[in-house]
Design a protein around this motif. Structure first.
Motif, PDB file in Angstrom:
ATOM      1  N   ASN A  20       4.184   1.201  -5.096  1.00 59.13           N
ATOM      2  CA  ASN A  20       3.868   1.222  -3.661  1.00 59.13           C
ATOM      3  C   ASN A  20       4.450   0.031  -2.897  1.00 59.13           C
ATOM      4  OD1 ASN A  20       2.287   3.543  -4.084  1.00 59.13           O
ATOM      5  ND2 ASN A  20       0.493   2.311  -4.591  1.00 59.13           N
ATOM      6  N   LEU A  21       5.166  -0.856  -3.582  1.00 59.83           N
ATOM      7  CA  LEU A  21       5.689  -2.051  -2.919  1.00 59.83           C
ATOM      8  C   LEU A  21       6.596  -1.746  -1.717  1.00 59.83           C
ATOM      9  CD1 LEU A  21       6.467  -4.740  -5.638  1.00 59.83           C
ATOM     10  CD2 LEU A  21       4.972  -4.954  -3.647  1.00 59.83           C
ATOM     11  N   PRO A  22       7.418  -0.685  -1.758  1.00 58.06           N
ATOM     12  CA  PRO A  22       8.245  -0.420  -0.576  1.00 58.06           C
ATOM     13  C   PRO A  22       7.432  -0.246   0.710  1.00 58.06           C
ATOM     14  CG  PRO A  22       9.106   0.793  -2.433  1.00 58.06           C
ATOM     15  CD  PRO A  22       7.795   0.200  -2.884  1.00 58.06           C
ATOM     16  N   THR A  23       6.186   0.228   0.597  1.00 57.97           N
ATOM     17  CA  THR A  23       5.367   0.369   1.809  1.00 57.97           C
ATOM     18  C   THR A  23       4.983  -1.004   2.361  1.00 57.97           C
ATOM     19  OG1 THR A  23       3.205   0.458   0.652  1.00 57.97           O
ATOM     20  CG2 THR A  23       4.426   2.529   0.908  1.00 57.97           C
ATOM     21  N   VAL A  24       4.863  -1.998   1.484  1.00 56.90           N
ATOM     22  CA  VAL A  24       4.591  -3.365   1.937  1.00 56.90           C
ATOM     23  C   VAL A  24       5.821  -3.929   2.644  1.00 56.90           C
ATOM     24  CG1 VAL A  24       4.002  -5.704   1.176  1.00 56.90           C
ATOM     25  CG2 VAL A  24       2.933  -3.727   0.080  1.00 56.90           C
ATOM     26  N   TRP A  25       7.000  -3.635   2.107  1.00 55.45           N
ATOM     27  CA  TRP A  25       8.228  -4.124   2.736  1.00 55.45           C
ATOM     28  C   TRP A  25       8.409  -3.512   4.120  1.00 55.45           C
ATOM     29  CZ3 TRP A  25      11.267  -2.561  -2.278  1.00 55.45           C
ATOM     30  CH2 TRP A  25      10.842  -3.394  -3.329  1.00 55.45           C
ATOM     31  N   LEU A  54       9.234 -11.101   2.672  1.00 56.78           N
ATOM     32  CA  LEU A  54       9.126  -9.949   1.776  1.00 56.78           C
ATOM     33  C   LEU A  54       8.550 -10.359   0.430  1.00 56.78           C
ATOM     34  CD1 LEU A  54      12.467  -8.002   2.401  1.00 56.78           C
ATOM     35  CD2 LEU A  54      10.187  -7.383   3.192  1.00 56.78           C
ATOM     36  N   VAL A  55       9.010 -11.489  -0.085  1.00 57.91           N
ATOM     37  CA  VAL A  55       8.485 -11.973  -1.364  1.00 57.91           C
ATOM     38  C   VAL A  55       7.005 -12.317  -1.227  1.00 57.91           C
ATOM     39  CG1 VAL A  55       8.644 -13.775  -3.122  1.00 57.91           C
ATOM     40  CG2 VAL A  55      10.730 -12.810  -2.134  1.00 57.91           C
ATOM     41  N   ALA A  56       6.662 -13.016  -0.141  1.00 57.03           N
ATOM     42  CA  ALA A  56       5.276 -13.447   0.062  1.00 57.03           C
ATOM     43  C   ALA A  56       4.328 -12.262   0.124  1.00 57.03           C
ATOM     44  CB  ALA A  56       5.169 -14.278   1.342  1.00 57.03           C
ATOM     45  N   PHE A  57       4.644 -11.268   0.945  1.00 57.93           N
ATOM     46  CA  PHE A  57       3.729 -10.137   1.097  1.00 57.93           C
ATOM     47  C   PHE A  57       3.714  -9.248  -0.149  1.00 57.93           C
ATOM     48  CE2 PHE A  57       4.507 -11.128   5.670  1.00 57.93           C
ATOM     49  CZ  PHE A  57       3.213 -11.530   5.945  1.00 57.93           C
ATOM     50  N   SER A  58       4.817  -9.236  -0.892  1.00 59.66           N
ATOM     51  CA  SER A  58       4.816  -8.534  -2.179  1.00 59.66           C
ATOM     52  C   SER A  58       3.834  -9.187  -3.143  1.00 59.66           C
ATOM     53  CB  SER A  58       6.227  -8.530  -2.791  1.00 59.66           C
ATOM     54  OG  SER A  58       7.136  -7.811  -1.982  1.00 59.66           O
ATOM     55  N   LEU A  59       3.790 -10.525  -3.137  1.00 63.99           N
ATOM     56  CA  LEU A  59       2.860 -11.243  -4.007  1.00 63.99           C
ATOM     57  C   LEU A  59       1.411 -10.986  -3.595  1.00 63.99           C
ATOM     58  CD1 LEU A  59       4.762 -14.628  -4.409  1.00 63.99           C
ATOM     59  CD2 LEU A  59       4.298 -12.951  -6.204  1.00 63.99           C
ATOM     60  N   PHE A  60       1.160 -10.926  -2.293  1.00 60.59           N
ATOM     61  CA  PHE A  60      -0.192 -10.592  -1.835  1.00 60.59           C
ATOM     62  C   PHE A  60      -0.606  -9.208  -2.354  1.00 60.59           C
ATOM     63  CE2 PHE A  60       0.550 -13.755   1.618  1.00 60.59           C
ATOM     64  CZ  PHE A  60      -0.601 -14.506   1.437  1.00 60.59           C
ATOM     65  N   TYR A  61       0.310  -8.248  -2.251  1.00 62.35           N
ATOM     66  CA  TYR A  61      -0.038  -6.889  -2.663  1.00 62.35           C
ATOM     67  C   TYR A  61      -0.269  -6.810  -4.167  1.00 62.35           C
ATOM     68  CZ  TYR A  61       0.076  -1.894  -3.419  1.00 62.35           C
ATOM     69  OH  TYR A  61      -0.265  -0.625  -3.812  1.00 62.35           O
ATOM     70  N   LEU A 104      -0.155  10.103   0.912  1.00 57.93           N
ATOM     71  CA  LEU A 104      -0.491   9.356   2.121  1.00 57.93           C
ATOM     72  C   LEU A 104      -0.087   7.886   2.002  1.00 57.93           C
ATOM     73  CD1 LEU A 104      -3.971  10.916   2.956  1.00 57.93           C
ATOM     74  CD2 LEU A 104      -1.849  11.181   4.260  1.00 57.93           C
ATOM     75  N   ILE A 105      -0.149   7.334   0.792  1.00 56.55           N
ATOM     76  CA  ILE A 105       0.329   5.957   0.615  1.00 56.55           C
ATOM     77  C   ILE A 105       1.817   5.884   0.944  1.00 56.55           C
ATOM     78  CG2 ILE A 105       0.803   4.152  -1.080  1.00 56.55           C
ATOM     79  CD1 ILE A 105      -1.811   4.943  -2.478  1.00 56.55           C
ATOM     80  N   ALA A 106       2.602   6.804   0.422  1.00 54.00           N
ATOM     81  CA  ALA A 106       4.029   6.832   0.760  1.00 54.00           C
ATOM     82  C   ALA A 106       4.224   7.021   2.258  1.00 54.00           C
ATOM     83  CB  ALA A 106       4.723   7.946  -0.019  1.00 54.00           C
ATOM     84  N   GLY A 107       3.316   7.771   2.884  1.00 53.81           N
ATOM     85  CA  GLY A 107       3.407   8.015   4.320  1.00 53.81           C
ATOM     86  C   GLY A 107       3.231   6.772   5.171  1.00 53.81           C
ATOM     87  N   ILE A 108       2.716   5.674   4.593  1.00 54.03           N
ATOM     88  CA  ILE A 108       2.622   4.419   5.339  1.00 54.03           C
ATOM     89  C   ILE A 108       3.999   4.016   5.851  1.00 54.03           C
ATOM     90  CG2 ILE A 108       2.175   1.932   5.114  1.00 54.03           C
ATOM     91  CD1 ILE A 108      -0.075   2.643   3.151  1.00 54.03           C
ATOM     92  N   SER A 109       5.023   4.188   5.022  1.00 49.02           N
ATOM     93  CA  SER A 109       6.382   3.840   5.451  1.00 49.02           C
ATOM     94  C   SER A 109       6.866   4.751   6.574  1.00 49.02           C
ATOM     95  CB  SER A 109       7.350   3.908   4.265  1.00 49.02           C
ATOM     96  OG  SER A 109       7.111   2.851   3.360  1.00 49.02           O
ATOM     97  N   LEU A 155      12.470   4.548   6.578  1.00 45.86           N
ATOM     98  CA  LEU A 155      12.554   5.843   5.899  1.00 45.86           C
ATOM     99  C   LEU A 155      13.024   5.669   4.460  1.00 45.86           C
ATOM    100  CD1 LEU A 155      14.115   8.335   8.484  1.00 45.86           C
ATOM    101  CD2 LEU A 155      11.719   8.052   7.840  1.00 45.86           C
ATOM    102  N   ALA A 156      13.945   4.724   4.257  1.00 44.02           N
ATOM    103  CA  ALA A 156      14.406   4.447   2.897  1.00 44.02           C
ATOM    104  C   ALA A 156      13.253   3.938   2.031  1.00 44.02           C
ATOM    105  CB  ALA A 156      15.540   3.426   2.924  1.00 44.02           C
ATOM    106  N   GLY A 157      12.356   3.149   2.630  1.00 49.99           N
ATOM    107  CA  GLY A 157      11.173   2.685   1.905  1.00 49.99           C
ATOM    108  C   GLY A 157      10.292   3.845   1.484  1.00 49.99           C
ATOM    109  N   PHE A 158      10.164   4.846   2.328  1.00 49.16           N
ATOM    110  CA  PHE A 158       9.401   6.055   1.988  1.00 49.16           C
ATOM    111  C   PHE A 158      10.011   6.743   0.772  1.00 49.16           C
ATOM    112  CE2 PHE A 158       9.431  10.751   2.704  1.00 49.16           C
ATOM    113  CZ  PHE A 158       8.104  11.010   2.389  1.00 49.16           C
TER     114      PHE A 158
END
Length: 290
Positions: free
Chosen positions: A14-19, A42-49, A249-254, A274-277
């Motif tokens: 699910n990391l692409p949705t964070v990006w 991007l690195v910071a919020f990936s670590l949070f997730y 729905l998680i993928a739909g966040i992107s 869209l690429a993140g999706f």
């Protein structure tokens, strides 16, 4: 810790949705450049997730032992204490990276990004510790995503434009509906449907914006169609349909990120969302998204 164990604990599919959340927060805050500063974000919020997902398994270890014994902690792949340590350490590094952004990288908004990160870490921890049997847990989960938006925005501006507040409200509504469904994942049924009305908020926003911009209409159609696909799984209610609706729905966040970015006038950047999706859907085929 084995690499596969780390991937499962972190729900990295699910990391692409964070990006894309990070991208949307920056765009809605008025960002125009995306260099070193954005890469660090991007690195910071990936670590949070990922850290938050580790904590989710650590706090839920006893429940998983009964309901999901295949998870890494109850299956004996790693100890609960180690997972707690990794989770909190990752979020601490995330706060430090946001402090670096605020004090060392243009436009240097000072301590605000780190303060946003601290609020995000506290909200993630509170959710993981108290989400079971908490009727307000969908709101708390929604605030976690909202705080990605706001913390990303604080890396570029202290005074937020209305677009960022509006986007945050729409993301909150979407996450409330999504998280309510996710709470029913192990029950194989949804008890009440009224919280799903929250999913209608971003759909109605997209319809309104589409009336004046045909490019936004394209992103709205894709987002709305995907939400309807997820809801169809709920209506069908075959075995496994609720988990399938959740990861959809998680993928739909992107897709929502893309819609909001397009609504802000950045069509090219919306295509990146869209690429993140697409990446999320591919990753979910190999690593569980829940």
């Amino acid at each position: 810790m084995k690499p596969l164990t780390a991937l499962k604990l972190g729900r990295v599919s699910n990391l692409p949705t964070v990006w894309t959340d990070t991208l949307a927060g920056a765009v809605l805050a008025g960002a125009t450049g995306f260099g070193t500063q954005f890469a660090v974000m991007l690195v910071a919020f990936s670590l949070f997730y990922v850290g938050g997902m580790f904590l989710n398994d650590a706090f839920d270890a006893a429940i998983d032992a009964r309901e999901r014994p295949e998870r890494p902690i109850p299956s004996g792949e790693i100890g609960r204490g180690a997972v707690f340590g990794y989770g909190f350490a990752m979020m601490a590094v995330g706060v430090a990276l946001l402090a670096w952004v605020g004090f060392a990288l243009t436009p240097r908004t000072g301590a605000w990004p780190a303060l946003g990160g601290l609020a995000l870490a506290a909200t993630i921890t509170f959710y993981n510790a108290y989400h079971k049997n908490n009727p307000l847990s969908p709101v708390v989960m929604g605030l976690c995503r909202v705080l990605i938006y706001l913390s990303a925005g604080l890396c570029y501006a202290v005074a937020f434009p209305p677009a960022l507040w509006a986007g945050s409200a729409l993301m909150l509504c979407y996450l409330i509906g999504l998280t309510y469904i996710a709470k029913q994942e192990n029950l194989e049924k949804v008890e009440n449907l009224w919280p799903l009305l929250f999913l209608a908020a971003p759909v109605l926003y997209g319809l309104w914006r589409s009336a004046s911009d045909w490019t936004v209409a394209l992103f709205w159609l894709l987002f709305t169609a995907w939400v309807l696909v997820a809801l169809w799984f709920l209506r069908r209610r075959r075995k496994g349909d609720i988990p399938r609706a959740v990861i959809s729905l998680i993928a739909g966040i992107s897709l929502l990120d893309a819609l909001l970015i397009a609504g802000a006038g950045s069509t090219a950047l919306a295509v990146f969302a869209l690429a993140g999706f697409g990446l999320t859907l591919v990753f979910q085929r190999y690593i569980s998204g829940t």
